[in-house]
Design a protein around this motif. Sequence first.
Motif, PDB file in Angstrom:
ATOM      1  N   SER A  88       3.881   1.652  -0.158  1.00 33.50           N
ATOM      2  CA  SER A  88       3.146   0.424   0.185  1.00 33.50           C
ATOM      3  C   SER A  88       1.733   0.458  -0.386  1.00 33.50           C
ATOM      4  O   SER A  88       1.206  -0.577  -0.813  1.00 33.50           O
ATOM      5  CB  SER A  88       3.103   0.246   1.705  1.00 33.50           C
ATOM      6  OG  SER A  88       2.532   1.369   2.337  1.00 33.50           O
ATOM      7  N   LEU A  91       1.923  -0.698  -3.977  1.00 32.37           N
ATOM      8  CA  LEU A  91       2.132  -2.139  -4.138  1.00 32.37           C
ATOM      9  C   LEU A  91       0.874  -2.930  -3.797  1.00 32.37           C
ATOM     10  O   LEU A  91       0.517  -3.889  -4.489  1.00 32.37           O
ATOM     11  CB  LEU A  91       3.288  -2.594  -3.254  1.00 32.37           C
ATOM     12  CG  LEU A  91       4.702  -2.241  -3.735  1.00 32.37           C
ATOM     13  CD1 LEU A  91       5.736  -2.810  -2.760  1.00 32.37           C
ATOM     14  CD2 LEU A  91       4.965  -2.779  -5.132  1.00 32.37           C
ATOM     15  N   TYR A  92       0.199  -2.552  -2.727  1.00 32.69           N
ATOM     16  CA  TYR A  92      -0.995  -3.292  -2.319  1.00 32.69           C
ATOM     17  C   TYR A  92      -2.128  -3.102  -3.318  1.00 32.69           C
ATOM     18  O   TYR A  92      -2.972  -3.979  -3.487  1.00 32.69           O
ATOM     19  CB  TYR A  92      -1.451  -2.844  -0.929  1.00 32.69           C
ATOM     20  CG  TYR A  92      -0.442  -3.094   0.158  1.00 32.69           C
ATOM     21  CD1 TYR A  92       0.543  -4.067   0.010  1.00 32.69           C
ATOM     22  CD2 TYR A  92      -0.446  -2.364   1.342  1.00 32.69           C
ATOM     23  CE1 TYR A  92       1.482  -4.293   1.001  1.00 32.69           C
ATOM     24  CE2 TYR A  92       0.481  -2.584   2.342  1.00 32.69           C
ATOM     25  CZ  TYR A  92       1.453  -3.544   2.169  1.00 32.69           C
ATOM     26  OH  TYR A  92       2.382  -3.774   3.147  1.00 32.69           O
ATOM     27  N   GLY A  95      -0.120  -4.214  -7.205  1.00 36.09           N
ATOM     28  CA  GLY A  95       1.215  -4.786  -7.321  1.00 36.09           C
ATOM     29  C   GLY A  95       2.132  -3.968  -8.201  1.00 36.09           C
ATOM     30  O   GLY A  95       1.768  -2.892  -8.704  1.00 36.09           O
ATOM     31  N   PRO A  96       3.364  -4.449  -8.439  1.00 36.64           N
ATOM     32  CA  PRO A  96       4.351  -3.693  -9.224  1.00 36.64           C
ATOM     33  C   PRO A  96       3.867  -3.311 -10.620  1.00 36.64           C
ATOM     34  O   PRO A  96       4.122  -2.191 -11.083  1.00 36.64           O
ATOM     35  CB  PRO A  96       5.543  -4.658  -9.297  1.00 36.64           C
ATOM     36  CG  PRO A  96       5.409  -5.517  -8.075  1.00 36.64           C
ATOM     37  CD  PRO A  96       3.940  -5.688  -7.878  1.00 36.64           C
ATOM     38  N   PHE A  99       1.563  -0.453 -10.384  1.00 35.23           N
ATOM     39  CA  PHE A  99       2.234   0.720  -9.827  1.00 35.23           C
ATOM     40  C   PHE A  99       2.891   1.555 -10.929  1.00 35.23           C
ATOM     41  O   PHE A  99       2.632   2.762 -11.056  1.00 35.23           O
ATOM     42  CB  PHE A  99       3.273   0.272  -8.792  1.00 35.23           C
ATOM     43  CG  PHE A  99       3.609   1.325  -7.775  1.00 35.23           C
ATOM     44  CD1 PHE A  99       3.272   2.650  -7.952  1.00 35.23           C
ATOM     45  CD2 PHE A  99       4.287   0.976  -6.608  1.00 35.23           C
ATOM     46  CE1 PHE A  99       3.581   3.607  -6.993  1.00 35.23           C
ATOM     47  CE2 PHE A  99       4.606   1.925  -5.641  1.00 35.23           C
ATOM     48  CZ  PHE A  99       4.253   3.239  -5.842  1.00 35.23           C
ATOM     49  N   TYR A 258       9.503  -9.364 -11.939  1.00 36.14           N
ATOM     50  CA  TYR A 258       8.797  -8.793 -10.792  1.00 36.14           C
ATOM     51  C   TYR A 258       7.952  -7.589 -11.209  1.00 36.14           C
ATOM     52  O   TYR A 258       6.867  -7.350 -10.652  1.00 36.14           O
ATOM     53  CB  TYR A 258       9.809  -8.378  -9.725  1.00 36.14           C
ATOM     54  CG  TYR A 258       9.200  -7.790  -8.465  1.00 36.14           C
ATOM     55  CD1 TYR A 258       8.504  -8.587  -7.565  1.00 36.14           C
ATOM     56  CD2 TYR A 258       9.332  -6.427  -8.180  1.00 36.14           C
ATOM     57  CE1 TYR A 258       7.950  -8.048  -6.412  1.00 36.14           C
ATOM     58  CE2 TYR A 258       8.784  -5.887  -7.034  1.00 36.14           C
ATOM     59  CZ  TYR A 258       8.090  -6.697  -6.154  1.00 36.14           C
ATOM     60  OH  TYR A 258       7.545  -6.169  -5.014  1.00 36.14           O
ATOM     61  N   TYR A 263      -0.781  -7.881  -7.487  1.00 38.31           N
ATOM     62  CA  TYR A 263      -0.986  -8.233  -6.078  1.00 38.31           C
ATOM     63  C   TYR A 263      -2.256  -7.554  -5.594  1.00 38.31           C
ATOM     64  O   TYR A 263      -2.560  -6.408  -5.982  1.00 38.31           O
ATOM     65  CB  TYR A 263       0.211  -7.766  -5.238  1.00 38.31           C
ATOM     66  CG  TYR A 263       0.158  -8.153  -3.782  1.00 38.31           C
ATOM     67  CD1 TYR A 263       0.494  -9.435  -3.376  1.00 38.31           C
ATOM     68  CD2 TYR A 263      -0.219  -7.223  -2.815  1.00 38.31           C
ATOM     69  CE1 TYR A 263       0.454  -9.792  -2.026  1.00 38.31           C
ATOM     70  CE2 TYR A 263      -0.263  -7.562  -1.469  1.00 38.31           C
ATOM     71  CZ  TYR A 263       0.079  -8.855  -1.083  1.00 38.31           C
ATOM     72  OH  TYR A 263       0.041  -9.202   0.240  1.00 38.31           O
ATOM     73  N   LEU A 328      11.269  -0.382  -7.023  1.00 40.02           N
ATOM     74  CA  LEU A 328      10.650  -1.677  -7.299  1.00 40.02           C
ATOM     75  C   LEU A 328      11.700  -2.769  -7.434  1.00 40.02           C
ATOM     76  O   LEU A 328      11.512  -3.890  -6.953  1.00 40.02           O
ATOM     77  CB  LEU A 328       9.796  -1.591  -8.563  1.00 40.02           C
ATOM     78  CG  LEU A 328       8.484  -0.804  -8.450  1.00 40.02           C
ATOM     79  CD1 LEU A 328       7.810  -0.677  -9.805  1.00 40.02           C
ATOM     80  CD2 LEU A 328       7.533  -1.478  -7.453  1.00 40.02           C
ATOM     81  N   THR A 331      13.226  -3.384  -3.757  1.00 35.33           N
ATOM     82  CA  THR A 331      12.404  -3.817  -2.631  1.00 35.33           C
ATOM     83  C   THR A 331      12.419  -5.337  -2.512  1.00 35.33           C
ATOM     84  O   THR A 331      12.539  -6.051  -3.514  1.00 35.33           O
ATOM     85  CB  THR A 331      10.959  -3.316  -2.828  1.00 35.33           C
ATOM     86  OG1 THR A 331      10.209  -3.591  -1.640  1.00 35.33           O
ATOM     87  CG2 THR A 331      10.295  -4.013  -3.989  1.00 35.33           C
ATOM     88  N   ILE A 334       6.717  -8.610  -1.757  1.00 35.55           N
ATOM     89  CA  ILE A 334       5.656  -7.852  -1.102  1.00 35.55           C
ATOM     90  C   ILE A 334       5.314  -8.437   0.271  1.00 35.55           C
ATOM     91  O   ILE A 334       5.058  -7.702   1.223  1.00 35.55           O
ATOM     92  CB  ILE A 334       4.410  -7.809  -1.997  1.00 35.55           C
ATOM     93  CG1 ILE A 334       4.735  -7.077  -3.300  1.00 35.55           C
ATOM     94  CG2 ILE A 334       3.256  -7.107  -1.282  1.00 35.55           C
ATOM     95  CD1 ILE A 334       3.591  -7.050  -4.292  1.00 35.55           C
TER      96      ILE A 334
END
Length: 538
Positions: A88, A91-92, A95-96, A99, A258, A263, A328, A331, A334
């Motif tokens: 998490s 991602l926060y 974002g992907p 990441f 995605y 994000y 990814l 999931t 988000i």
Amino acid sequence: MEENNSSNESDVDIQNEDEMHLVTTTGAHAVYMCYFSDNTCEGSVADGPPLRSLGYKPTLHRTWKFFENFAASFGALYFVGGIRVTFSYGLYGGGPLAFWINYIVTCVFTFITAAMLAEICSALPAAGSIYYWAAQSAGPRWGRLAGFVVAWWSVTAWTSFVAVNSQAAANYLLSELTVFQVDFDGGIDYSNFKFRALAWILSEVMLVLAVLLNYIPPRAYKWLLRVTFFMIVLDFLLNLIWLPIGVYQTYGFQSSDYLLTTYNGTGASPGWNWCLGYLATAGVLVGFDAAGHVAEETQNASQAAARGLFWSAVVSGLFGFPILILFLFCTPNIDTLSQLDAPQPFVSLYAMALGSRGHNTAVAIVAASRLIYAIARDGVLPGSNWIGIVGRDGFPRNAVTFVAVVSGILLLTILPSQVAFSSLVSAAGVPTLTAYGLIAICRLIFTPNRFSNGRWSMSPIFSLSACVLSVLWNSFSTAVLLSPFEFPVDSQNFNYAPLIFGFVTVMAVVSYAVTSEDKWNPLQRRSEEPVEAVHIQS
């Protein structure tokens, strides 16, 4: 990288004050049994004399080989679990897109850092690992200070790492309350004190179970290392097979677009938000120095421990990338993931994909206890005389007990704070990454021509380049882990890692100042001569 080997056969007679007797010789490495008044150890002529040349008497059992050494670091890294735990955060923070790009960048610089440290490990295969390497890298003038500082950093890092693993295991179990829709008074959330109390109790239980595994005999423990390795491989394979089938049959995969989305879940500026994603990637690929901590228990350590250190980092990094991409694609979006009401969202994700029936701290304690034993052996820590005691079987039980007690105390931070977990993650990563960077800086400034003649070494130009890049990378990673993870900053999301790191550093300097030089044992290991691996000539 170069590995120097020789294969001549001869008989070698060894006599010394410790009554070490040769049993047989084969090739370049003569197998021997050495008898001491307090323990028995096995190994090879290539193990004992080099350790003695570093100023240490062999006291730990030396029965592990390359695979066990590799498994110690591989298990401490545990890339599958690490990615799940910090998913998490990745991602926060960007974002992907950020990441998986951050992960690739992390792999490149981690491999470079691992190569730099493996070269030192080959020349200095002692259980003190990065503490001892820092002291030697800083040279005669600054070696003692660097040794004390990195010793305190390393103890903090590894005991925090053990605490993090224990809490992570507890979080996975507690997340099942959400999966099975159990009603818990006050809610299944760390903002609820009752839930934090339950999490603390369960974390302490996980810690005790891991500690008990560490009291099994050293010769039997190698089987636990092997089991750990195969469990990680099994976890890897099950995720590759099991999870995609479940996602396909339920909510479906993300599109390829995605992977190109960004994000901002931290509230930071766009640039720093992206950088905060490195908390998830740099935090996963740290701790490969565990291979160095168990060097004195590894046969042919000047080669095997260096290889174990480097290849555990490389294998974990390379195999972690397909797992990250898989996660990814599997999931949900988000926003949905952030709304999953569980301490560890990945458990709820598994439940969504596989149903409610769908669904290794012990190894970290091994590395931590050996490091702490070696630091205590040199008299750096308070209570060193007790911590550094080794049993007749060559097992540092007191060091294991010390790790358990300190980790248990750290877990108490769960009770007053709901951000204890992220702070412990930082406290576990910051000192280690900073130590990696400090060793590289010291090599560049004080000892640029040392450590190049080990059995695992790089060419001078690659060695110098690796040091420069290691300094840049680990300095940046440290800054990320010391940063707040959410903005604006308040009492609920404050990152306590800078306070922890600052306090530990001050304690290290105070310890250095009040400890006389003649008590740092032994001083002669900070020689002005270049350190070279010792080879047994046939």
